[in-house]
Write a protein that holds these residues in place. Structure first.
Motif, PDB file in Angstrom:
ATOM      1  N   CYS A  89     -12.559 -30.839  91.444  1.00 33.34           N
ATOM      2  CA  CYS A  89     -12.145 -29.898  90.396  1.00 33.34           C
ATOM      3  C   CYS A  89     -12.657 -28.481  90.597  1.00 33.34           C
ATOM      4  N   CYS A  90     -13.902 -28.298  90.350  1.00 30.27           N
ATOM      5  CA  CYS A  90     -14.443 -26.947  90.308  1.00 30.27           C
ATOM      6  C   CYS A  90     -15.718 -26.866  91.146  1.00 30.27           C
ATOM      7  N   ASN A  91     -15.660 -26.137  92.227  1.00 30.58           N
ATOM      8  CA  ASN A  91     -16.801 -26.046  93.135  1.00 30.58           C
ATOM      9  C   ASN A  91     -18.015 -25.375  92.501  1.00 30.58           C
ATOM     10  N   VAL A  92     -17.796 -24.347  91.710  1.00 31.70           N
ATOM     11  CA  VAL A  92     -18.915 -23.583  91.156  1.00 31.70           C
ATOM     12  C   VAL A  92     -19.750 -24.435  90.207  1.00 31.70           C
ATOM     13  N   THR A  93     -19.119 -25.034  89.217  1.00 36.06           N
ATOM     14  CA  THR A  93     -19.880 -25.849  88.269  1.00 36.06           C
ATOM     15  C   THR A  93     -20.389 -27.123  88.921  1.00 36.06           C
ATOM     16  N   GLY A  94     -19.676 -27.628  89.926  1.00 36.11           N
ATOM     17  CA  GLY A  94     -20.134 -28.803  90.654  1.00 36.11           C
ATOM     18  C   GLY A  94     -21.423 -28.540  91.410  1.00 36.11           C
ATOM     19  N   VAL A  95     -21.521 -27.384  92.031  1.00 39.17           N
ATOM     20  CA  VAL A  95     -22.741 -27.035  92.766  1.00 39.17           C
ATOM     21  C   VAL A  95     -23.909 -26.845  91.799  1.00 39.17           C
ATOM     22  N   VAL A  96     -23.663 -26.219  90.666  1.00 37.36           N
ATOM     23  CA  VAL A  96     -24.723 -26.061  89.660  1.00 37.36           C
ATOM     24  C   VAL A  96     -25.190 -27.438  89.191  1.00 37.36           C
ATOM     25  N   SER A  97     -24.241 -28.346  88.974  1.00 39.68           N
ATOM     26  CA  SER A  97     -24.578 -29.703  88.557  1.00 39.68           C
ATOM     27  C   SER A  97     -25.367 -30.442  89.635  1.00 39.68           C
ATOM     28  N   ILE A  98     -25.013 -30.248  90.899  1.00 42.37           N
ATOM     29  CA  ILE A  98     -25.755 -30.882  91.998  1.00 42.37           C
ATOM     30  C   ILE A  98     -27.191 -30.376  92.043  1.00 42.37           C
ATOM     31  N   VAL A  99     -27.384 -29.094  91.827  1.00 46.75           N
ATOM     32  CA  VAL A  99     -28.742 -28.530  91.842  1.00 46.75           C
ATOM     33  C   VAL A  99     -29.590 -29.159  90.742  1.00 46.75           C
ATOM     34  N   TYR A 100     -29.048 -29.247  89.535  1.00 46.46           N
ATOM     35  CA  TYR A 100     -29.796 -29.872  88.440  1.00 46.46           C
ATOM     36  C   TYR A 100     -30.041 -31.347  88.718  1.00 46.46           C
ATOM     37  N   ALA A 101     -29.039 -32.043  89.252  1.00 49.71           N
ATOM     38  CA  ALA A 101     -29.183 -33.470  89.548  1.00 49.71           C
ATOM     39  C   ALA A 101     -30.265 -33.724  90.591  1.00 49.71           C
TER      40      ALA A 101
END
Length: 99
Positions: free
Chosen positions: A30-42
């Motif tokens: 879906c969305c690379n930007v929010t996905g990367v932010v989510s990966i960092v938090y995860a």
């Protein structure tokens, strides 16, 4: 044997989910930007948990879930809007062509 510190409420909470799978799916679909932010938090959830920062781990888990869901829902909404837009454009083009 190492004793882990206890939170301010007096007990050790359950280990939070890191939502890494949701983050990866969001990044690729879906969305690379929010996905990367989510990966960092995860990625930070387990490190903080092992370090004894339980409140930080829970906070990062909630942020990973939030950013993953924002990307997933936002991405699917954007895809649906684009499909409607291009579908309307194709239908308008087809209706104006004389056969």
């Amino acid at each position: 044997m190492e004793q882990k510190p206890i939170t301010s409420s007096g007990n050790i909470p359950q280990r939070p989910n890191d939502y890494l799978v949701l983050a990866i799916i969001t990044t690729f679909l879906c969305c690379n930007v929010t996905g990367v932010v989510s990966i960092v938090y995860a990625a930070r959830v387990n490190a903080k948990w092992e370090g004894g920062n339980y409140d930080g781990a829970i906070s990062d888990s909630k942020n990973a879930k939030l950013w993953g869901l924002i990307g997933l829902i936002g991405g699917f909404l954007l895809i649906a809007i684009m499909m409607l837009f291009y579908g309307a454009a194709v239908m308008a083009t087809m209706s104006s062509v004389d056969y």
